[in-house]
Design an enzyme around this catalytic site. Structure first.
Site, PDB file in Angstrom:
ATOM      1  N   HIS A  46       0.854  -1.194   0.000  1.00 14.54           N
ATOM      2  CA  HIS A  46       0.000   0.000   0.000  1.00 14.54           C
ATOM      3  C   HIS A  46       0.887   1.239   0.000  1.00 14.54           C
ATOM      4  O   HIS A  46       2.005   1.216   0.510  1.00 14.54           O
ATOM      5  CB  HIS A  46      -0.948   0.019   1.207  1.00 14.54           C
ATOM      6  CG  HIS A  46      -0.260  -0.203   2.505  1.00 14.54           C
ATOM      7  ND1 HIS A  46       0.119  -1.449   2.948  1.00 14.54           N
ATOM      8  CD2 HIS A  46       0.158   0.665   3.460  1.00 14.54           C
ATOM      9  CE1 HIS A  46       0.725  -1.337   4.119  1.00 14.54           C
ATOM     10  NE2 HIS A  46       0.766  -0.064   4.444  1.00 14.54           N
ATOM     11  N   HIS A  83       0.910   5.212   1.134  1.00 18.15           N
ATOM     12  CA  HIS A  83       0.262   6.246   1.950  1.00 18.15           C
ATOM     13  C   HIS A  83       0.317   7.575   1.206  1.00 18.15           C
ATOM     14  O   HIS A  83       1.367   7.943   0.660  1.00 18.15           O
ATOM     15  CB  HIS A  83       1.023   6.459   3.264  1.00 18.15           C
ATOM     16  CG  HIS A  83       1.063   5.294   4.180  1.00 18.15           C
ATOM     17  ND1 HIS A  83       0.253   5.188   5.281  1.00 18.15           N
ATOM     18  CD2 HIS A  83       1.834   4.165   4.190  1.00 18.15           C
ATOM     19  CE1 HIS A  83       0.524   4.069   5.935  1.00 18.15           C
ATOM     20  NE2 HIS A  83       1.481   3.424   5.290  1.00 18.15           N
TER      21      HIS A  83
HETATM   22  P1  AMP Z   1       1.970   0.371   7.301  1.00 17.76           P
HETATM   23  O1  AMP Z   1       2.428   0.586   8.708  1.00 17.76           O
HETATM   24  O2  AMP Z   1       2.771   1.119   6.268  1.00 17.76           O
HETATM   25  O3  AMP Z   1       1.864  -1.112   6.989  1.00 17.76           O
HETATM   26  O4  AMP Z   1       0.525   0.996   7.218  1.00 17.76           O
HETATM   27  C1  AMP Z   1      -0.626   0.318   7.544  1.00 17.76           C
HETATM   28  C2  AMP Z   1      -1.716   1.348   7.624  1.00 17.76           C
HETATM   29  O5  AMP Z   1      -2.951   0.696   7.490  1.00 17.76           O
HETATM   30  C3  AMP Z   1      -1.767   2.107   8.945  1.00 17.76           C
HETATM   31  O6  AMP Z   1      -1.658   3.500   8.688  1.00 17.76           O
HETATM   32  C4  AMP Z   1      -3.130   1.730   9.528  1.00 17.76           C
HETATM   33  O7  AMP Z   1      -3.742   2.798  10.209  1.00 17.76           O
HETATM   34  C5  AMP Z   1      -3.905   1.332   8.293  1.00 17.76           C
HETATM   35  N1  AMP Z   1      -4.974   0.381   8.499  1.00 17.76           N
HETATM   36  C6  AMP Z   1      -4.912  -0.807   9.147  1.00 17.76           C
HETATM   37  N2  AMP Z   1      -6.103  -1.440   9.102  1.00 17.76           N
HETATM   38  C7  AMP Z   1      -6.927  -0.635   8.395  1.00 17.76           C
HETATM   39  C8  AMP Z   1      -8.296  -0.723   8.008  1.00 17.76           C
HETATM   40  N3  AMP Z   1      -9.060  -1.760   8.350  1.00 17.76           N
HETATM   41  N4  AMP Z   1      -8.830   0.292   7.278  1.00 17.76           N
HETATM   42  C9  AMP Z   1      -8.070   1.363   6.940  1.00 17.76           C
HETATM   43  N5  AMP Z   1      -6.774   1.501   7.277  1.00 17.76           N
HETATM   44  C10 AMP Z   1      -6.217   0.520   8.001  1.00 17.76           C
END
Ligand code: AMP
Ligand code: ZN
Length: 138
Positions: A101, A103
């Site tokens: 993903h 950001h």
């Molecule tokens: P990372 O630390 O780069 O893997 O980012 C994961 C991101 O996913 C974090 O910013 C979380 O807040 C977000 N996240 C986790 N679960 C969900 C969800 N169910 N819906 C939306 N965002 C999520």
């Protein structure tokens, strides 16, 4: 291909509801559930891949176009002054969900978001030596 144990596969493919701001055949873009800033979005490929090291070519080719489109919408709707585009590969880099993903974090002058690092320096010749090693591995 999707992974039945992966939450982002389920969100990207619409099996779990999300605050979706964009969708096409390859991607869904959603609002992060714990945003660094209101409007913080995640670009999720619909096909499962772990991180940037195993991204499919068609997905890689389109990802920046989607990022550009969403950034423009953020600038317009949120009147932000800038946007950070971030991607974490590996727990050491901060990855907590192991489905690729990107950001997109809206930024404002003097906001409270912190994305800090302290800088190092190279010894004489070290940067060129390292660049040559990386180039040879491509
Ligand atoms: P990372 O630390 O780069 O893997 O980012 C994961 C991101 O996913 C974090 O910013 C979380 O807040 C977000 N996240 C986790 N679960 C969900 C969800 N169910 N819906 C939306 N965002 C999520
Ligand atoms: Zn997945």
């Amino acid at each position: 291909m999707t992974d039945s144990n992966c939450i982002f596969c389920k969100i990207a493919n619409g099996d779990i509801p999300s605050a979706t701001i964009y969708e096409d055949d390859l991607f869904r873009v959603i609002l992060d559930i714990s945003p660094a800033m209101k409007g913080h979005a995640l670009i999720l490929p619909k096909n499962h891949c772990h991180d940037l090291t195993d991204i499919e070519e068609a997905t890689a080719a389109k990802a920046l176009l989607v990022a550009s489109k969403v950034e423009k919408a953020m600038m317009k709707v949120l009147s932000c002054d800038g946007v950070n585009l971030l991607q974490n590969t590996g727990a050491a880099a901060g990855q907590s969900v192991f489905h690729l993903h990107f950001h997109l974090i809206p930024r404002y002058e003097n906001d409270s978001v912190t994305i800090p690092w302290t800088t190092l320096s190279y010894a004489d010749g070290e940067a060129n030596e390292l660049a040559a090693k990386l180039k040879a591995a491509l």
